[in-house]
Design an enzyme around this catalytic site. Sequence first.
Site, PDB file in Angstrom:
ATOM      1  N   ASN A 264     -47.020  -9.659 -13.525  1.00 50.35           N
ATOM      2  CA  ASN A 264     -48.298  -9.212 -14.083  1.00 50.35           C
ATOM      3  C   ASN A 264     -49.287  -9.065 -12.925  1.00 50.35           C
ATOM      4  O   ASN A 264     -49.702 -10.061 -12.331  1.00 50.35           O
ATOM      5  CB  ASN A 264     -48.788 -10.254 -15.098  1.00 50.35           C
ATOM      6  CG  ASN A 264     -50.112  -9.883 -15.738  1.00 50.35           C
ATOM      7  OD1 ASN A 264     -50.805  -8.972 -15.287  1.00 50.35           O
ATOM      8  ND2 ASN A 264     -50.477 -10.596 -16.783  1.00 50.35           N
TER       9      ASN A 264
ATOM     10  N   CYS B 113     -57.356  -7.886 -16.978  1.00 48.71           N
ATOM     11  CA  CYS B 113     -56.176  -7.012 -17.111  1.00 48.71           C
ATOM     12  C   CYS B 113     -56.500  -5.686 -17.809  1.00 48.71           C
ATOM     13  O   CYS B 113     -55.698  -4.755 -17.778  1.00 48.71           O
ATOM     14  CB  CYS B 113     -55.058  -7.738 -17.849  1.00 48.71           C
ATOM     15  SG  CYS B 113     -54.629  -9.309 -17.091  1.00 48.71           S
TER      16      CYS B 113
ATOM     17  N   HIS C 149     -50.250  -2.465 -20.304  1.00 47.36           N
ATOM     18  CA  HIS C 149     -50.445  -3.521 -19.306  1.00 47.36           C
ATOM     19  C   HIS C 149     -49.154  -4.342 -19.230  1.00 47.36           C
ATOM     20  O   HIS C 149     -48.582  -4.713 -20.254  1.00 47.36           O
ATOM     21  CB  HIS C 149     -51.626  -4.397 -19.729  1.00 47.36           C
ATOM     22  CG  HIS C 149     -51.722  -5.645 -18.913  1.00 47.36           C
ATOM     23  ND1 HIS C 149     -51.665  -5.629 -17.536  1.00 47.36           N
ATOM     24  CD2 HIS C 149     -51.847  -6.947 -19.276  1.00 47.36           C
ATOM     25  CE1 HIS C 149     -51.762  -6.868 -17.088  1.00 47.36           C
ATOM     26  NE2 HIS C 149     -51.873  -7.683 -18.125  1.00 47.36           N
TER      27      HIS C 149
HETATM   28  N1  ACO Z   1     -40.144 -22.727 -16.217  1.00 47.23           N
HETATM   29  C1  ACO Z   1     -39.469 -23.548 -17.025  1.00 47.23           C
HETATM   30  N2  ACO Z   1     -39.985 -24.072 -18.148  1.00 47.23           N
HETATM   31  C2  ACO Z   1     -41.246 -23.756 -18.452  1.00 47.23           C
HETATM   32  C3  ACO Z   1     -42.025 -22.890 -17.651  1.00 47.23           C
HETATM   33  C4  ACO Z   1     -41.425 -22.377 -16.479  1.00 47.23           C
HETATM   34  N3  ACO Z   1     -42.057 -21.543 -15.634  1.00 47.23           N
HETATM   35  N4  ACO Z   1     -43.240 -22.735 -18.206  1.00 47.23           N
HETATM   36  C5  ACO Z   1     -43.231 -23.478 -19.342  1.00 47.23           C
HETATM   37  N5  ACO Z   1     -42.039 -24.075 -19.483  1.00 47.23           N
HETATM   38  C6  ACO Z   1     -41.610 -24.959 -20.579  1.00 47.23           C
HETATM   39  C7  ACO Z   1     -42.758 -25.692 -21.229  1.00 47.23           C
HETATM   40  O1  ACO Z   1     -43.076 -26.861 -20.503  1.00 47.23           O
HETATM   41  C8  ACO Z   1     -42.194 -25.990 -22.593  1.00 47.23           C
HETATM   42  O2  ACO Z   1     -41.349 -27.096 -22.484  1.00 47.23           O
HETATM   43  P1  ACO Z   1     -41.316 -28.208 -23.663  1.00 47.23           P
HETATM   44  O3  ACO Z   1     -40.831 -27.456 -24.867  1.00 47.23           O
HETATM   45  O4  ACO Z   1     -40.368 -29.220 -23.131  1.00 47.23           O
HETATM   46  O5  ACO Z   1     -42.729 -28.683 -23.803  1.00 47.23           O
HETATM   47  C9  ACO Z   1     -41.321 -24.771 -22.883  1.00 47.23           C
HETATM   48  O6  ACO Z   1     -41.061 -24.149 -21.611  1.00 47.23           O
HETATM   49  C10 ACO Z   1     -41.975 -23.775 -23.809  1.00 47.23           C
HETATM   50  O7  ACO Z   1     -43.292 -23.507 -23.338  1.00 47.23           O
HETATM   51  P2  ACO Z   1     -44.228 -22.519 -24.110  1.00 47.23           P
HETATM   52  O8  ACO Z   1     -45.543 -22.443 -23.395  1.00 47.23           O
HETATM   53  O9  ACO Z   1     -44.225 -22.855 -25.563  1.00 47.23           O
HETATM   54  O10 ACO Z   1     -43.439 -21.156 -23.887  1.00 47.23           O
HETATM   55  P3  ACO Z   1     -43.690 -19.778 -24.553  1.00 47.23           P
HETATM   56  O11 ACO Z   1     -42.456 -19.354 -25.239  1.00 47.23           O
HETATM   57  O12 ACO Z   1     -44.983 -19.715 -25.298  1.00 47.23           O
HETATM   58  O13 ACO Z   1     -43.820 -18.846 -23.276  1.00 47.23           O
HETATM   59  C11 ACO Z   1     -45.456 -17.659 -22.035  1.00 47.23           C
HETATM   60  C12 ACO Z   1     -44.896 -19.030 -22.394  1.00 47.23           C
HETATM   61  C13 ACO Z   1     -44.413 -16.862 -21.304  1.00 47.23           C
HETATM   62  C14 ACO Z   1     -46.661 -17.862 -21.105  1.00 47.23           C
HETATM   63  C15 ACO Z   1     -45.880 -16.964 -23.327  1.00 47.23           C
HETATM   64  O14 ACO Z   1     -46.709 -17.779 -24.103  1.00 47.23           O
HETATM   65  C16 ACO Z   1     -46.543 -15.679 -23.070  1.00 47.23           C
HETATM   66  O15 ACO Z   1     -45.946 -14.757 -22.603  1.00 47.23           O
HETATM   67  N6  ACO Z   1     -47.815 -15.563 -23.424  1.00 47.23           N
HETATM   68  C17 ACO Z   1     -48.555 -14.353 -23.169  1.00 47.23           C
HETATM   69  C18 ACO Z   1     -49.436 -14.619 -22.075  1.00 47.23           C
HETATM   70  C19 ACO Z   1     -49.351 -13.624 -21.000  1.00 47.23           C
HETATM   71  O16 ACO Z   1     -48.528 -12.769 -20.909  1.00 47.23           O
HETATM   72  N7  ACO Z   1     -50.308 -13.787 -20.146  1.00 47.23           N
HETATM   73  C20 ACO Z   1     -50.440 -12.982 -19.033  1.00 47.23           C
HETATM   74  C21 ACO Z   1     -51.843 -12.879 -18.725  1.00 47.23           C
HETATM   75  S1  ACO Z   1     -52.726 -12.299 -20.059  1.00 47.23           S
HETATM   76  C22 ACO Z   1     -52.700 -10.763 -19.983  1.00 47.23           C
HETATM   77  O17 ACO Z   1     -52.364 -10.225 -18.986  1.00 47.23           O
HETATM   78  C23 ACO Z   1     -53.081 -10.149 -21.208  1.00 47.23           C
END
Ligand code: ACO
Length: 325
Positions: A282, A119, A252
């Site tokens: 993304n 990215c 990004h």
């Molecule tokens: N739909 C519904 N529920 C979901 C989904 C989905 N697509 N994905 C996860 N969940 C659920 C999980 O199973 C979990 O359920 P549980 O509590 O019953 O176990 C709950 O949602 C929370 O999951 P988390 O992973 O803790 O959610 P979080 O708030 O951390 O959000 C996310 C996840 C959006 C990926 C976040 O961590 C994030 O934005 N991280 C940054 C990573 C990123 O942006 N990466 C992109 C690539 S990297 C880059 O480009 C730099």
Amino acid sequence: MRIYSRILGTGSYLPANRLTNADLAAQLAQQGVETSDDWIVERTGIRARHFAADQQGSSDLATEAARKALAAAGIGADDLDLIIVATSTPDMVFPSVATMVQHKLGTAGCPAFDVQAVCSGFIYALTIADSMIQSGSAKRALVIGSEVFSRILDFKDRTTCVLFGDGAGAVILEASDQPGILATDLHADGKHKDILCVPGHVNQGGILGDPVLKMDGQAVFKLAVGVLEETARASLAKANLTDADIDWLIPHQANIRIMQSTARKLKMSSDKVVVTVDQHGNTSAASIPLALDTAVRDGRIQRGQTLMLEGVGGGFTWGSVLLRY
Ligand code: ACO
């Protein structure tokens, strides 16, 4: 006299197939994977993304974006003396996407190569092009970010497959005595390789390891917000500017919460942040040039304004480019 790299024109391309969160959720439900528009919007800000058609590769998306950037710059492909493509989803293991784009544009002879920094790839590619222009080894460069991340997603993993999309963005850089790119800043730290990776690779005619994206979302989130502030401040310091001098932040487009957090740390109001993650998801190396082109074409970005472009991604890699548009 200092030679600057100036943006002469921008372009972008999104594949025709657009899926809203509801469309994607309906497709995933057929495979027993549950998600919802509410969850995706609340956690990421994403509302829709585009997916390439089966026969479209990164080079096809890149070539479309390049044609628009060339038209905006008012030059032809034969005027280019450098082509760099940032991508982690090339058409083939080799040759590079850049050489394919060169051929599809109907030109030949100038150096063409790919940069792989996930990215952060476009920030890396822009920095390399800027260095080559400053050194006098290039005068007109085509720099592209192009990705088909839909090919490396695991559609059974709802924690990653809802986040990404396909697309391409391009800029034409030209040597100028007017600014131009003011400062650049690049970094990497390979110890974080496992928090965001596609572990599979080609081995003796087969694929060894899992060829789909794996991510520890929370680890990525924490690292991203820290380094995005640091690199923005490093570029500002190199140019003797402060955060108050930035007209537009073009980060990004990974997640709206990461972008808002970076803006707050730079004391910028959210209306100074170019946001396309809602419509594109993304798109990895394509996300910054796609956002840049969007805001240039809708008239928000004006000549003479100061832009902070910054990226972070797998590797871990991160960096920024501060420029006068
Ligand atoms: N739909 C519904 N529920 C979901 C989904 C989905 N697509 N994905 C996860 N969940 C659920 C999980 O199973 C979990 O359920 P549980 O509590 O019953 O176990 C709950 O949602 C929370 O999951 P988390 O992973 O803790 O959610 P979080 O708030 O951390 O959000 C996310 C996840 C959006 C990926 C976040 O961590 C994030 O934005 N991280 C940054 C990573 C990123 O942006 N990466 C992109 C690539 S990297 C880059 O480009 C730099």
